[in-house]
Design an enzyme around this catalytic site. Structure first.
Site, PDB file in Angstrom:
ATOM      1  N   ILE A  10     -14.189  50.168-101.314  1.00 26.50           N
ATOM      2  CA  ILE A  10     -12.691  50.646-100.879  1.00 26.50           C
ATOM      3  C   ILE A  10     -13.022  51.920-100.656  1.00 26.50           C
ATOM      4  CG2 ILE A  10     -10.348  51.719-102.368  1.00 26.50           C
ATOM      5  CD1 ILE A  10     -11.095  50.296-105.250  1.00 26.50           C
ATOM      6  N   GLY A  12     -11.945  55.372 -98.718  1.00 25.50           N
ATOM      7  CA  GLY A  12     -11.591  56.861 -98.832  1.00 25.50           C
ATOM      8  C   GLY A  12     -11.030  56.616-100.419  1.00 25.50           C
ATOM      9  N   GLY A  16      -5.282  59.511-104.271  1.00 26.32           N
ATOM     10  CA  GLY A  16      -4.654  59.061-103.888  1.00 26.32           C
ATOM     11  C   GLY A  16      -4.687  57.470-104.207  1.00 26.32           C
ATOM     12  N   ILE A  17      -3.759  56.499-103.378  1.00 23.70           N
ATOM     13  CA  ILE A  17      -3.634  54.925-103.266  1.00 23.70           C
ATOM     14  C   ILE A  17      -5.122  54.552-103.381  1.00 23.70           C
ATOM     15  CG2 ILE A  17      -3.329  53.148-102.914  1.00 23.70           C
ATOM     16  CD1 ILE A  17      -1.056  54.378-100.695  1.00 23.70           C
ATOM     17  N   GLY A  18      -6.749  55.456-103.168  1.00 27.09           N
ATOM     18  CA  GLY A  18      -7.930  54.797-103.110  1.00 27.09           C
ATOM     19  C   GLY A  18      -8.556  55.534-104.644  1.00 27.09           C
ATOM     20  N   SER A 139       0.843  49.695 -93.117  1.00 23.88           N
ATOM     21  CA  SER A 139       2.109  50.888 -93.638  1.00 23.88           C
ATOM     22  C   SER A 139       3.659  50.130 -93.210  1.00 23.88           C
ATOM     23  CB  SER A 139       1.779  51.868 -93.716  1.00 23.88           C
ATOM     24  OG  SER A 139       2.753  53.030 -93.630  1.00 23.88           O
ATOM     25  N   TYR A 155       1.761  57.944 -85.854  1.00 28.12           N
ATOM     26  CA  TYR A 155       0.803  56.736 -87.121  1.00 28.12           C
ATOM     27  C   TYR A 155       1.824  55.536 -87.340  1.00 28.12           C
ATOM     28  CZ  TYR A 155       0.880  55.578 -92.238  1.00 28.12           C
ATOM     29  OH  TYR A 155       0.834  55.860 -93.058  1.00 28.12           O
TER      30      TYR A 155
HETATM   31  N1  LIG Z   1       1.597  56.959 -99.519  1.00 28.09           N
HETATM   32  C1  LIG Z   1       1.978  56.395 -98.862  1.00 28.09           C
HETATM   33  O1  LIG Z   1       3.163  56.600 -99.074  1.00 28.09           O
HETATM   34  C2  LIG Z   1       1.401  55.155 -97.768  1.00 28.09           C
HETATM   35  C3  LIG Z   1       2.687  54.415 -97.063  1.00 28.09           C
HETATM   36  C4  LIG Z   1       2.394  53.020 -96.623  1.00 28.09           C
HETATM   37  C5  LIG Z   1       0.179  53.153 -96.107  1.00 28.09           C
HETATM   38  N2  LIG Z   1       0.093  54.098 -96.634  1.00 28.09           N
HETATM   39  C6  LIG Z   1      -1.627  53.758 -96.494  1.00 28.09           C
HETATM   40  O2  LIG Z   1      -2.338  53.725 -97.892  1.00 28.09           O
HETATM   41  C7  LIG Z   1      -3.465  54.680 -97.558  1.00 28.09           C
HETATM   42  C8  LIG Z   1      -4.065  55.646 -97.994  1.00 28.09           C
HETATM   43  O3  LIG Z   1      -2.288  56.693 -98.763  1.00 28.09           O
HETATM   44  P1  LIG Z   1      -2.774  57.713 -99.256  1.00 28.09           P
HETATM   45  O4  LIG Z   1      -1.254  58.279 -99.925  1.00 28.09           O
HETATM   46  O5  LIG Z   1      -3.029  57.875-100.899  1.00 28.09           O
HETATM   47  O6  LIG Z   1      -3.404  58.943 -98.438  1.00 28.09           O
HETATM   48  P2  LIG Z   1      -3.823  60.437 -98.756  1.00 28.09           P
HETATM   49  O7  LIG Z   1      -3.798  60.062-100.305  1.00 28.09           O
HETATM   50  O8  LIG Z   1      -3.417  61.181 -97.575  1.00 28.09           O
HETATM   51  O9  LIG Z   1      -5.901  59.709 -98.780  1.00 28.09           O
HETATM   52  C9  LIG Z   1      -6.294  59.905 -97.828  1.00 28.09           C
HETATM   53  C10 LIG Z   1      -7.983  58.567 -97.392  1.00 28.09           C
HETATM   54  O10 LIG Z   1      -8.043  58.921 -96.305  1.00 28.09           O
HETATM   55  C11 LIG Z   1      -9.292  59.041 -95.850  1.00 28.09           C
HETATM   56  N3  LIG Z   1      -9.241  59.207 -94.930  1.00 28.09           N
HETATM   57  C12 LIG Z   1      -8.878  60.118 -94.311  1.00 28.09           C
HETATM   58  N4  LIG Z   1      -9.348  59.858 -92.899  1.00 28.09           N
HETATM   59  C13 LIG Z   1     -10.925  59.558 -93.118  1.00 28.09           C
HETATM   60  C14 LIG Z   1     -11.989  59.408 -92.228  1.00 28.09           C
HETATM   61  N5  LIG Z   1     -12.274  59.744 -91.226  1.00 28.09           N
HETATM   62  N6  LIG Z   1     -12.829  58.190 -93.237  1.00 28.09           N
HETATM   63  C15 LIG Z   1     -12.763  58.193 -94.362  1.00 28.09           C
HETATM   64  N7  LIG Z   1     -11.817  58.404 -94.712  1.00 28.09           N
HETATM   65  C16 LIG Z   1     -10.817  58.995 -94.930  1.00 28.09           C
HETATM   66  C17 LIG Z   1      -9.034  60.628 -97.472  1.00 28.09           C
HETATM   67  O11 LIG Z   1     -10.632  61.256 -97.764  1.00 28.09           O
HETATM   68  P3  LIG Z   1     -10.174  62.794 -97.340  1.00 28.09           P
HETATM   69  O12 LIG Z   1      -9.770  63.405 -98.755  1.00 28.09           O
HETATM   70  O13 LIG Z   1     -11.805  63.362 -96.642  1.00 28.09           O
HETATM   71  O14 LIG Z   1      -9.489  63.386 -96.246  1.00 28.09           O
HETATM   72  C18 LIG Z   1      -8.631  59.737 -98.503  1.00 28.09           C
HETATM   73  O15 LIG Z   1      -9.373  59.078 -99.077  1.00 28.09           O
HETATM   74  C19 LIG Z   1      -3.794  54.829 -95.633  1.00 28.09           C
HETATM   75  O16 LIG Z   1      -3.917  54.057 -95.028  1.00 28.09           O
HETATM   76  C20 LIG Z   1      -2.257  55.635 -95.536  1.00 28.09           C
HETATM   77  O17 LIG Z   1      -1.415  54.885 -94.548  1.00 28.09           O
HETATM   78  C21 LIG Z   1       0.286  55.335 -97.592  1.00 28.09           C
END
Ligand SMILES: NC(=O)c1ccc[n+]([C@@H]2O[C@H](COP(=O)([O-])OP(=O)(O)OC[C@H]3O[C@@H](n4cnc5c(N)ncnc54)[C@H](OP(=O)(O)O)[C@@H]3O)[C@@H](O)[C@H]2O)c1
Length: 233
Positions: A10, A12, A16-18, A139, A155
């Site tokens: 996994i 990230g 969050g989701i990860g 997404s 995005y």
């Molecule tokens: N939340 C939503 O409603 C939603 C909806 C649609 C899609 N998504 C997708 O679901 C995924 C997870 O989103 P989330 O909401 O959990 O976001 P989040 O809480 O902002 O977490 C983002 C994760 O991605 C990592 N990341 C960012 N840039 C990176 C890089 N250059 N290399 C490696 N890791 C990196 C972050 O690490 P750091 O802590 O180091 O920044 C963090 O672990 C994303 O792809 C997002 O686009 C989310």
């Protein structure tokens, strides 16, 4: 695919989701390799490592850096002979990229992380002969059909690019029995949404894992949300 006993990567995984994916897969007994850009600051993940009796390993990875991706894949290869499931979860969404504000740098930043990153991660695992099954971090914002509110150029464009990357992967890797599916997690309460959303990470991840375990239909090259509904392109 049955997730039981599988080895999962996994990206990230530190928040969050990860992070929720890591939690739920560990509680199901899976072997998990999670990544973080700064493992020493990934406190929640490190706590999970301490209680995991070797089930969880955290490796450093910045998906926006091709050098980091290559180094990480080699480090992973040294620790496991195969990966059953890769979840390309890492992603960024810049603060705001409306028509008046969006810059070339915003576009490139999102493309580097959201579209190029997952491709390079998958490529490197494939080169290392580690890949058992792929999965893009999709997404709904990458859907052209669903775009009813405009804006968010960087995005949206990067996630739409990820869709076509995943489609090609699903064709190129099908002969090796590798399934590549896009997943839309829903509108989830995380840092990315500024704490807003319609569902929490627990609901989201429980739904996504169910989609991956779908057996009644072929999911390769398709796009589903956390409820198992197909998403319009
Ligand atoms: N939340 C939503 O409603 C939603 C909806 C649609 C899609 N998504 C997708 O679901 C995924 C997870 O989103 P989330 O909401 O959990 O976001 P989040 O809480 O902002 O977490 C983002 C994760 O991605 C990592 N990341 C960012 N840039 C990176 C890089 N250059 N290399 C490696 N890791 C990196 C972050 O690490 P750091 O802590 O180091 O920044 C963090 O672990 C994303 O792809 C997002 O686009 C989310």
């Amino acid at each position: 695919m049955k997730l039981e006993g599988k080895t999962v990567v996994i990206t990230g995984g530190n928040r969050g989701i990860g992070l929720q994916l890591v939690r739920q897969l560990l509680s199901r007994g899976n072997t998990v390799f999670a990544t973080a850009r700064q493992p020493s600051k990934a406190d929640e993940l490190q706590k999970l490592v301490d209680g995991s009796s070797g089930q969880l390993t955290v490796l450093q990875l910045d998906v926006a850096s091709p050098e980091s991706v290559e180094k990480w894949a080699a480090a992973l290869k040294a620790r496991t002979p195969h990966v059953d499931l890769l979840v390309n979860n890492s992603g960024v969404r810049d603060e705001w990229s409306g028509l008046e504000e969006v810059t070339a740098a915003d576009m490139l930043h999102c493309f580097q992380t959201n579209a190029i990153g997952p491709l390079l991660v998958t490529q490197q695992l494939h080169k290392q002969r580690l890949l058992g099954s792929g999965s893009g971090g999709g997404s709904l914002m990458g859907s052209i059909d669903d775009n009813g509110s405009g804006s968010d150029y960087a995005y949206r464009a990067s996630k739409a690019a990820l869709n076509i990357v995943n489609k090609s992967l699903s064709i190129d890797l099908a002969g090796e029995g590798i399934t590549c599916v896009l997943l839309h997690p829903g509108y989830v309460v995380t840092d990315m949404t500024g704490g807003r959303g319609l569902i929490d990470t627990k609901t989201c991840v429980a739904g996504l894992l169910k989609v991956l375990e779908k057996e009644e239909e072929a999911i390769n090259g398709r796009w589903f949300d956390y409820k198992g509904q197909e998403v319009p392109w």
